[in-house]
Scaffold this motif. Sequence first.
Motif, PDB file in Angstrom:
ATOM      1  N   ASP A   1       0.879  -1.168   0.000  1.00 17.61           N
ATOM      2  CA  ASP A   1       0.000   0.000   0.000  1.00 17.61           C
ATOM      3  C   ASP A   1       0.920   1.224   0.000  1.00 17.61           C
ATOM      4  N   ALA A   2       0.990   1.955  -1.136  1.00 17.60           N
ATOM      5  CA  ALA A   2       2.052   2.958  -1.296  1.00 17.60           C
ATOM      6  C   ALA A   2       1.582   4.225  -2.006  1.00 17.60           C
ATOM      7  N   PRO A   3       0.616   4.944  -1.449  1.00 19.96           N
ATOM      8  CA  PRO A   3       0.217   6.198  -2.086  1.00 19.96           C
ATOM      9  C   PRO A   3       1.343   7.238  -2.059  1.00 19.96           C
TER      10      PRO A   3
ATOM     11  N   GLY B   1      -3.607  -0.762   4.084  1.00 20.11           N
ATOM     12  CA  GLY B   1      -4.758   0.109   4.301  1.00 20.11           C
ATOM     13  C   GLY B   1      -4.366   1.360   5.062  1.00 20.11           C
ATOM     14  N   ASP B   2      -3.303   1.258   5.878  1.00 20.24           N
ATOM     15  CA  ASP B   2      -2.874   2.424   6.645  1.00 20.24           C
ATOM     16  C   ASP B   2      -2.185   3.465   5.758  1.00 20.24           C
ATOM     17  N   GLY B   3      -1.564   3.022   4.676  1.00 15.40           N
ATOM     18  CA  GLY B   3      -1.020   3.986   3.728  1.00 15.40           C
ATOM     19  C   GLY B   3      -2.137   4.806   3.112  1.00 15.40           C
ATOM     20  N   ALA B   4      -3.198   4.126   2.699  1.00 14.24           N
ATOM     21  CA  ALA B   4      -4.352   4.817   2.124  1.00 14.24           C
ATOM     22  C   ALA B   4      -4.990   5.760   3.140  1.00 14.24           C
ATOM     23  N   ARG B   5      -5.109   5.318   4.383  1.00 15.92           N
ATOM     24  CA  ARG B   5      -5.698   6.173   5.419  1.00 15.92           C
ATOM     25  C   ARG B   5      -4.858   7.434   5.629  1.00 15.92           C
ATOM     26  N   THR B   6      -3.545   7.256   5.687  1.00 21.82           N
ATOM     27  CA  THR B   6      -2.652   8.395   5.884  1.00 21.82           C
ATOM     28  C   THR B   6      -2.731   9.362   4.716  1.00 21.82           C
ATOM     29  N   LYS B   7      -2.780   8.818   3.498  1.00 21.60           N
ATOM     30  CA  LYS B   7      -2.850   9.682   2.324  1.00 21.60           C
ATOM     31  C   LYS B   7      -4.146  10.485   2.312  1.00 21.60           C
ATOM     32  N   LEU B   8      -5.244   9.873   2.701  1.00 26.54           N
ATOM     33  CA  LEU B   8      -6.513  10.603   2.724  1.00 26.54           C
ATOM     34  C   LEU B   8      -6.495  11.717   3.758  1.00 26.54           C
TER      35      LEU B   8
END
Length: 295
Positions: free
Chosen positions: A120-122, A168-175
């Motif tokens: 997971d790498a936004p 999923g935590d990468g996505a959460r952080t990016k949002l």
Amino acid sequence: MTVALIGAGNMGGALVERLCEAQWAVTVCDIDPLRQWQALAAGASLADTPLAAVAQLGNEGALLLVVVDADQCREVLWGDQGASVGLRPGHTVVLCPTIAPEDTISIAERLALQGIACIDAPMSGGPQRARDGRMSLMVAAPAAVLERHADLLAALSLNVMRISERVGDGARTKLVNNLLAGINLVGAAEVLALAGRMGLDLSTTLDVIERSSGQSWIGSDRMRRAIANDLVPRAHVTLLEKDTRLAVAAARSSGFEGPLGASAAGVFKAASEAGMADLDDAALLSFLRQTAPRP
């Protein structure tokens, strides 16, 4: 050191150039002939389909998805001529777009059924920072997966931030980050629209803001372009429209609703509906100058 990359647009194209410069073997799949030509010029190989793009991956090769949304990720992986047919255990999919955490998780779980790892790498920072290696890369995956691809991650960015081992935590952080970016950009556009209404010089006003408590990177970056009427798209209005919408939805699903997020998302939605969807998001200044009511 083999990589397949799907989506060589503004950000993806910058990554292609960076990886090729670092002597990685990169195979690119993109439907745009201009992006294909740019990838070839950078030193990459071309593939007609996602399936063909992963055909040359080594035993521990990686597939980078630098597309727009979750639907495009699924199409690339499991659509007609999708990459998943050619992926093997040992391969890893690197998810770079800004998508909802639940979509990231579902894609990773579906890949895991095939024995395929997922990072997971936004990304954040824009094409020039991506090209220079200064973008932020927020990664979440089991530590062993991240270690296996440490060289690739280091080649992509000098600012790799390990969020957690939970996909999923990468996505959460990016949002979270992009919601603040959206709020800051709407705020910067609003105050410069106000400055114009007051008869102030916009460039001088922005000079003051940049040296004072109102400064933000995205405000300075976008408003400088807006003042120069430079709206060549680096980041379309639709991107922050999508990202702020996803962030507000994620907040609500967590039982949180703040005072600013939904308002900022509404501005991006309104600007998009007003015909600015494909313009650079610096166009927010002209949108607010046009739509702010006069007494």
